[in-house]
Design a protein around this motif. Structure first.
Motif, PDB file in Angstrom:
ATOM      1  N   LYS A   1      -2.624  48.882 -16.894  1.00 46.15           N
ATOM      2  CA  LYS A   1      -2.362  48.104 -16.045  1.00 46.15           C
ATOM      3  C   LYS A   1      -2.372  47.058 -15.916  1.00 46.15           C
ATOM      4  O   LYS A   1      -1.349  46.637 -14.911  1.00 46.15           O
ATOM      5  CB  LYS A   1      -4.435  47.974 -15.255  1.00 46.15           C
ATOM      6  CG  LYS A   1      -4.809  47.237 -14.320  1.00 46.15           C
ATOM      7  CD  LYS A   1      -5.819  47.536 -13.808  1.00 46.15           C
ATOM      8  CE  LYS A   1      -6.433  46.800 -12.615  1.00 46.15           C
ATOM      9  NZ  LYS A   1      -7.596  46.597 -12.477  1.00 46.15           N
ATOM     10  N   ASP A   2      -1.995  46.542 -17.219  1.00 44.97           N
ATOM     11  CA  ASP A   2      -1.565  44.762 -16.959  1.00 44.97           C
ATOM     12  C   ASP A   2      -0.806  45.042 -17.555  1.00 44.97           C
ATOM     13  O   ASP A   2      -0.016  43.597 -17.697  1.00 44.97           O
ATOM     14  CB  ASP A   2      -2.448  44.118 -16.795  1.00 44.97           C
ATOM     15  CG  ASP A   2      -4.298  43.799 -16.275  1.00 44.97           C
ATOM     16  OD1 ASP A   2      -3.275  44.566 -15.108  1.00 44.97           O
ATOM     17  OD2 ASP A   2      -5.120  44.370 -16.919  1.00 44.97           O
ATOM     18  N   LEU A   3      -0.120  45.448 -19.073  1.00 44.37           N
ATOM     19  CA  LEU A   3       0.918  45.642 -19.817  1.00 44.37           C
ATOM     20  C   LEU A   3       2.185  45.442 -19.657  1.00 44.37           C
ATOM     21  O   LEU A   3       2.567  46.234 -18.792  1.00 44.37           O
ATOM     22  CB  LEU A   3       0.638  45.835 -21.110  1.00 44.37           C
ATOM     23  CG  LEU A   3       1.136  45.849 -22.393  1.00 44.37           C
ATOM     24  CD1 LEU A   3       1.109  44.811 -22.628  1.00 44.37           C
ATOM     25  CD2 LEU A   3       1.460  46.761 -23.834  1.00 44.37           C
ATOM     26  N   LYS A   4       3.288  44.471 -19.354  1.00 45.30           N
ATOM     27  CA  LYS A   4       3.959  44.282 -18.737  1.00 45.30           C
ATOM     28  C   LYS A   4       4.850  43.477 -19.499  1.00 45.30           C
ATOM     29  O   LYS A   4       5.145  42.030 -19.169  1.00 45.30           O
ATOM     30  CB  LYS A   4       4.444  44.235 -17.440  1.00 45.30           C
ATOM     31  CG  LYS A   4       3.481  44.428 -16.560  1.00 45.30           C
ATOM     32  CD  LYS A   4       4.103  44.318 -15.158  1.00 45.30           C
ATOM     33  CE  LYS A   4       3.361  45.222 -13.650  1.00 45.30           C
ATOM     34  NZ  LYS A   4       1.605  45.195 -13.857  1.00 45.30           N
ATOM     35  N   MET A   5       5.747  44.064 -20.374  1.00 46.02           N
ATOM     36  CA  MET A   5       6.433  43.549 -21.799  1.00 46.02           C
ATOM     37  C   MET A   5       7.685  42.671 -21.340  1.00 46.02           C
ATOM     38  O   MET A   5       8.996  43.847 -20.698  1.00 46.02           O
ATOM     39  CB  MET A   5       6.447  43.919 -23.116  1.00 46.02           C
ATOM     40  CG  MET A   5       6.363  42.935 -24.202  1.00 46.02           C
ATOM     41  SD  MET A   5       5.034  42.105 -24.644  1.00 46.02           S
ATOM     42  CE  MET A   5       4.633  43.495 -25.295  1.00 46.02           C
ATOM     43  N   ARG A   6       8.297  41.533 -21.322  1.00 45.94           N
ATOM     44  CA  ARG A   6       9.863  40.774 -20.628  1.00 45.94           C
ATOM     45  C   ARG A   6      10.677  41.696 -21.768  1.00 45.94           C
ATOM     46  O   ARG A   6       9.980  41.831 -23.545  1.00 45.94           O
ATOM     47  CB  ARG A   6       9.789  39.534 -21.076  1.00 45.94           C
ATOM     48  CG  ARG A   6       9.116  38.684 -20.134  1.00 45.94           C
ATOM     49  CD  ARG A   6       9.360  37.526 -19.738  1.00 45.94           C
ATOM     50  NE  ARG A   6       9.566  36.395 -20.324  1.00 45.94           N
ATOM     51  CZ  ARG A   6       7.996  35.775 -21.577  1.00 45.94           C
ATOM     52  NH1 ARG A   6       6.820  36.200 -20.927  1.00 45.94           N
ATOM     53  NH2 ARG A   6       8.183  35.525 -22.461  1.00 45.94           N
ATOM     54  N   VAL A   7      11.985  41.642 -21.849  1.00 49.47           N
ATOM     55  CA  VAL A   7      12.778  41.447 -23.040  1.00 49.47           C
ATOM     56  C   VAL A   7      12.775  40.376 -23.820  1.00 49.47           C
ATOM     57  O   VAL A   7      12.854  39.282 -23.083  1.00 49.47           O
ATOM     58  CB  VAL A   7      14.456  42.306 -22.318  1.00 49.47           C
ATOM     59  CG1 VAL A   7      15.670  42.312 -23.428  1.00 49.47           C
ATOM     60  CG2 VAL A   7      14.065  43.809 -21.561  1.00 49.47           C
ATOM     61  N   GLY A   8      12.952  40.737 -24.800  1.00 49.94           N
ATOM     62  CA  GLY A   8      12.797  39.597 -25.901  1.00 49.94           C
ATOM     63  C   GLY A   8      11.200  39.140 -26.348  1.00 49.94           C
ATOM     64  O   GLY A   8      11.211  38.314 -26.949  1.00 49.94           O
ATOM     65  N   GLU A   9      10.215  39.619 -25.952  1.00 47.55           N
ATOM     66  CA  GLU A   9       8.962  38.858 -26.237  1.00 47.55           C
ATOM     67  C   GLU A   9       8.412  39.992 -27.176  1.00 47.55           C
ATOM     68  O   GLU A   9       8.500  40.990 -26.706  1.00 47.55           O
ATOM     69  CB  GLU A   9       8.183  39.212 -24.642  1.00 47.55           C
ATOM     70  CG  GLU A   9       7.258  38.917 -24.778  1.00 47.55           C
ATOM     71  CD  GLU A   9       5.918  39.135 -23.549  1.00 47.55           C
ATOM     72  OE1 GLU A   9       5.020  38.791 -23.204  1.00 47.55           O
ATOM     73  OE2 GLU A   9       6.488  39.220 -22.518  1.00 47.55           O
ATOM     74  N   SER A  10       7.550  39.326 -27.933  1.00 45.40           N
ATOM     75  CA  SER A  10       6.926  39.577 -28.891  1.00 45.40           C
ATOM     76  C   SER A  10       7.994  40.957 -29.550  1.00 45.40           C
ATOM     77  O   SER A  10       9.338  40.536 -29.432  1.00 45.40           O
ATOM     78  CB  SER A  10       5.727  39.981 -28.267  1.00 45.40           C
ATOM     79  OG  SER A  10       4.732  41.480 -29.638  1.00 45.40           O
ATOM     80  N   ILE A  11       7.405  42.048 -30.153  1.00 45.35           N
ATOM     81  CA  ILE A  11       7.540  42.394 -31.422  1.00 45.35           C
ATOM     82  C   ILE A  11       9.139  43.388 -30.178  1.00 45.35           C
ATOM     83  O   ILE A  11      10.205  43.734 -30.285  1.00 45.35           O
ATOM     84  CB  ILE A  11       7.261  43.416 -32.735  1.00 45.35           C
ATOM     85  CG1 ILE A  11       6.212  42.013 -33.078  1.00 45.35           C
ATOM     86  CG2 ILE A  11       7.826  43.919 -33.580  1.00 45.35           C
ATOM     87  CD1 ILE A  11       5.103  42.661 -34.094  1.00 45.35           C
ATOM     88  N   ALA A  12       8.627  43.972 -29.484  1.00 46.17           N
ATOM     89  CA  ALA A  12       8.206  45.371 -28.948  1.00 46.17           C
ATOM     90  C   ALA A  12      10.061  45.265 -27.724  1.00 46.17           C
ATOM     91  O   ALA A  12      11.271  45.537 -27.638  1.00 46.17           O
ATOM     92  CB  ALA A  12       7.196  45.483 -27.832  1.00 46.17           C
ATOM     93  N   GLY A  13       9.650  43.520 -28.307  1.00 47.17           N
ATOM     94  CA  GLY A  13      10.943  42.833 -26.891  1.00 47.17           C
ATOM     95  C   GLY A  13      12.093  42.924 -27.428  1.00 47.17           C
ATOM     96  O   GLY A  13      13.405  43.405 -27.052  1.00 47.17           O
ATOM     97  N   LYS A  14      11.519  42.445 -28.989  1.00 50.64           N
ATOM     98  CA  LYS A  14      13.387  41.968 -29.406  1.00 50.64           C
ATOM     99  C   LYS A  14      13.915  43.144 -29.997  1.00 50.64           C
ATOM    100  O   LYS A  14      15.123  43.224 -30.163  1.00 50.64           O
ATOM    101  CB  LYS A  14      12.233  41.338 -30.450  1.00 50.64           C
ATOM    102  CG  LYS A  14      12.004  39.396 -30.617  1.00 50.64           C
ATOM    103  CD  LYS A  14      11.393  38.607 -31.733  1.00 50.64           C
ATOM    104  CE  LYS A  14      11.125  37.294 -30.897  1.00 50.64           C
ATOM    105  NZ  LYS A  14       9.969  37.471 -30.407  1.00 50.64           N
ATOM    106  N   VAL A  15      12.965  43.994 -30.461  1.00 50.88           N
ATOM    107  CA  VAL A  15      13.398  45.268 -30.836  1.00 50.88           C
ATOM    108  C   VAL A  15      14.127  45.992 -30.122  1.00 50.88           C
ATOM    109  O   VAL A  15      15.601  46.312 -30.061  1.00 50.88           O
ATOM    110  CB  VAL A  15      12.680  46.278 -31.627  1.00 50.88           C
ATOM    111  CG1 VAL A  15      12.847  48.042 -31.586  1.00 50.88           C
ATOM    112  CG2 VAL A  15      11.908  45.970 -32.991  1.00 50.88           C
TER     113      VAL A  15
END
Length: 711
Positions: free
Chosen positions: A190-204
């Motif tokens: 519902k709410d999770l929206k990760m920016r590019v470069g944010e946290s581990i997933a965004g950096k990978v």
């Protein structure tokens, strides 16, 4: 006998049946795991509660050694890069059991064999899960099911992981969105929206470099830049305080990254390895293939659905054309067989399942016959005369107390309004097929009406020739021709001559003539008559049945002229000749009617006039309008040289003639004294060079005033 059974047999022999347990610690394990125990069931709890102290694996120097603790004896074996194994004897052992060098070597090799078998079983499980993932890619096209299956297989072959998330990049909002999960609550979607470069997933996703974190501290540090909202969303779906490790790899399609695959460790005892990272990358590649296959499938599916829709449309159009052809052929046959409007309308009723009525405007007749006319003829003409498309309207029905919906289809030939189809509708309305049938039927009805009108024109021409031959005949030939058209020699007849003007459209003129003839046939159906139309006039020969018929005929003719003026399609000037007593006088009555009609036409007047009512105007019938206007000009020219000066004298003269040269009436009409009137009249005589006591001058003035008034 397998290797494990052989090892147990040797241990029991060498330890003299003393209880023992076997423990393994592979390179990924944080603690030793119990592999086998020979203790009694009653002592199982004690055995499970035992712990094996960790020891650095210095296999480069030693392969095995003996250790003793207060409560247990341990035979420890070291395997470079693979782990350790320990055989434990409890404090119940009476004494140390020494092993020879050969026994130590045999046990070392036996345990290594067991460890290799364990590793082979793990590899087999990995291969099985990988093959399951490959099969799932081709076995189903449900993307969500495939992705969840791939994450599940990854968790099964990577024992250190117990939860997983797959993020895909959405370019429309420039965010990584969770698309599949195992081990997390569904609120994460519902709410999770990760920016590019944010946290581990965004950096990978940003740099495409896989990442591995083995401890809680490493993982927390790598996630330090996650936004508060995303942290709250993840923490709500799964408590992050229990997160002990993490694997994250990119999902790519050729050189383009489309998402990331993340495995989490919350409760597992193992630690992640580089091999796990490589293994997870393989599952990510499977995911990429699955997503690409799904997209290709969606494209193919959409193309197929589009093709199917086009095919369905083509089939519908094909069926529609076939139906149109069947309908057209059926109705065309009615036209070719000269079935007439009545049969065509009945056929349309059957083919459409609706009650359909045809209102023939030219003949002002309803089909089927004796049908109720829902609208007056004037209403139909006003509604549809200038329209080419159907008209829908509601009509209040006093009988039912409700509105009735009607659809009116106008029938137009060029600029000529021929009539319309009247269709009462219910809540269903007209289907496409019914509408198509009505349109086809309308065309055939128009053709039938035009054909009928053409036939009528030929008959009118023939009737004109017969009538002209009649009025040109004398003697026995006259009687023979009269009998041939049904006239009685001694009967009394009126000749009516109707002249249509101000109608430049020849087709419209012909339609108006046909409509006038039809109307008079209906109006005078109870009397003997002969009627036809030719060019721009209609000739009616009618026999009155009683003494009052003359006035009745005039009233009906006047009504026809009035209605034509309202229609504004043509102006109708009607002349009526004197009553002919016998067929010998028909030619005379015809000439009189013709002269009377032309008298109105020459003065741009409509209406009805009897020849006998022309009076002195009969003397002017052979005079052109130009001659009459010249005569008036000659008489009144002195007045018109200075209209403002002589207007009062001109009006005095006209009023004097209107009042039959009565001084008293003229003075009263002009509101002046009689002496003033005499003074004005003397001035008129002087101006016009006339003498009002001279009969010739008086007649000239009377005629000029009369002609001026008539003009």
């Amino acid at each position: 006998m397998n290797s494990f059974s052989l090892l147990l047999e040797k241990l029991q022999e060498w330890f003299d049946d003393q209880p023992f347990s076997i423990w393994f610690q592979f390179s990924r394990d944080r603690h030793f795991r119990l592999i086998f125990s020979s203790f009694h069931e009653s002592a199982t709890a004690i055995t499970l509660a035992m712990t094996v102290p960790l020891c650095d694996n210095d296999a480069g120097h030693i392969r095995y050694r003996y250790e003793t603790l207060r409560s247990q004896q341990m035979y420890r074996f070291f395997y470079a890069n693979d782990g350790q194994a320990v055989i434990c004897l409890t404090h119940k052992a009476q004494q140390q059991v020494p092993l020879t060098s050969d026994q130590w070597e045999l046990l070392w090799f036996g345990i290594r064999l067991l460890m290799e078998e364990e590793k082979m079983r793990a590899k087999a499980e990995e291969s099985k899960k990988l093959f399951e993932g490959i099969r799932s890619i081709s076995a189903t096209l449900d993307v969500h099911q495939i992705i969840r299956g791939i994450i599940g297989n990854a968790l099964a072959v990577i024992p250190a992981a117990d939860a997983g998330l797959l993020h895909l990049y959405d370019p429309t909002i420039d965010r990584l969105l969770p698309k599949a999960t195992v081990g997390f609550h569904d609120t994460v979607f519902k709410d999770l929206k990760m920016r590019v470069g944010e946290s581990i997933a965004g950096k990978v996703f940003e740099d495409g470099i896989p990442r591995l974190y083995k401890t809680s501290q490493e993982t927390t540090h790598a996630m330090r830049d996650i936004s508060a909202d995303n942290f709250h969303s993840l923490n709500h779906a799964k408590a992050l305080r229990d997160l002990n490790g993490l694997l994250c790899v990119p999902i790519s399609r050729e050189e383009k990254r489309i998402g990331v695959l993340v495995l989490h460790q919350f409760h597992q005892e193992n630690v992640f390895t580089e091999y796990d990272l490589d293994l997870l990358q393989g599952f990510a590649d499977q995911t990429s293939i699955a997503l690409q296959n799904a997209e290709l499938y969606d494209e193919i599916k959409q193309a197929y659905e589009h093709l199917a829709a086009i095919s369905s449309q083509l089939q519908a159009k094909h069926d529609d054309l076939i139906q149109r052809n069947h309908i057209h052929e059926a109705i065309k046959q009615l036209s070719l067989q000269n079935k007439g409007a009545e049969t065509i309308v009945k056929t349309l009723n059957k083919m459409t399942g609706h009650s359909i009525y045809f209102a023939d405007w030219l003949e002002q007749k309803m089909y089927p016959e004796k049908s109720v006319l829902f609208f007056s003829w004037d209403e139909l003409y006003i509604l549809l005369n200038k329209r080419r498309q159907p008209v829908s309207l509601n009509l209040f029905s006093p009988a039912s107390g409700a509105d009735q919906l009607f659809c009116l289809y106008p029938l137009i030939n060029g600029s000529i309004f021929l009539g319309c189809l009247v269709i009462p509708l219910d809540e269903r309305g007209l289907s496409d097929l019914a509408r198509m049938t009505v349109e086809q039927g309308s065309a055939v009805l128009i053709l039938d009406l035009v054909k009928k009108q053409s036939i009528s024109s030929v008959l009118y021409k023939r009737a004109h020739d017969l009538f002209q031959e009649l009025i040109a005949s004398k003697g026995n030939e006259l009687f023979d021709r009269a009998r041939s058209i049904g006239l009685q020699p001694q009967a009394k007849y009126y000749v009516v001559y109707a002249h249509l003007t101000q109608c430049q459209d020849l087709a419209l003129l012909e339609a108006n003539i046909h409509r006038l003839i039809t109307r008079w046939k209906w109006e005078f159906s109870k009397t003997q008559m002969f009627v036809y139309g030719f060019h721009n006039h209609v000739t009616l020969l009618i026999r009155p049945l009683g003494s009052r018929d003359g006035n009745d005929i005039r009233d009906r003719l006047q009504q026809a002229s009035y209605e034509w003026e309202l229609g504004k399609e043509a102006s109708l000037s009607i002349g009526v000749g004197s009553m002919a007593s016998g067929i010998e006088q028909i030619s005379k009555s015809y000439e009189e009617a013709k002269k009377a009609a032309h008298y109105l036409t020459n003065r741009s007047r409509c209406g009805v006039i009897h020849y006998k009512d022309l009076g002195v105007n009969r003397l002017m019938l052979n005079q052109s309008q130009a001659d009459i206007e010249a005569f008036i000009q000659d008489v009144f020219a002195p007045f018109w040289q200075d209209p403002e000066k002589y207007e009062e004298w001109e009006q005095t003269l006209i009023t004097y003639m209107k009042c039959s040269q009565s001084p008293q009436l003229t003075a009263k009409e002009l509101h002046i004294h009689v002496n003033t009137l005499y003074q004005r009249l003397r001035k008129v005589e002087e101006l016009l060079h006339i003498d009002l006591r001279n009969p010739e001058d008086l007649l000239k003035l009377q005629l000029a005033c009369h002609l001026r008034q008539e003009g």
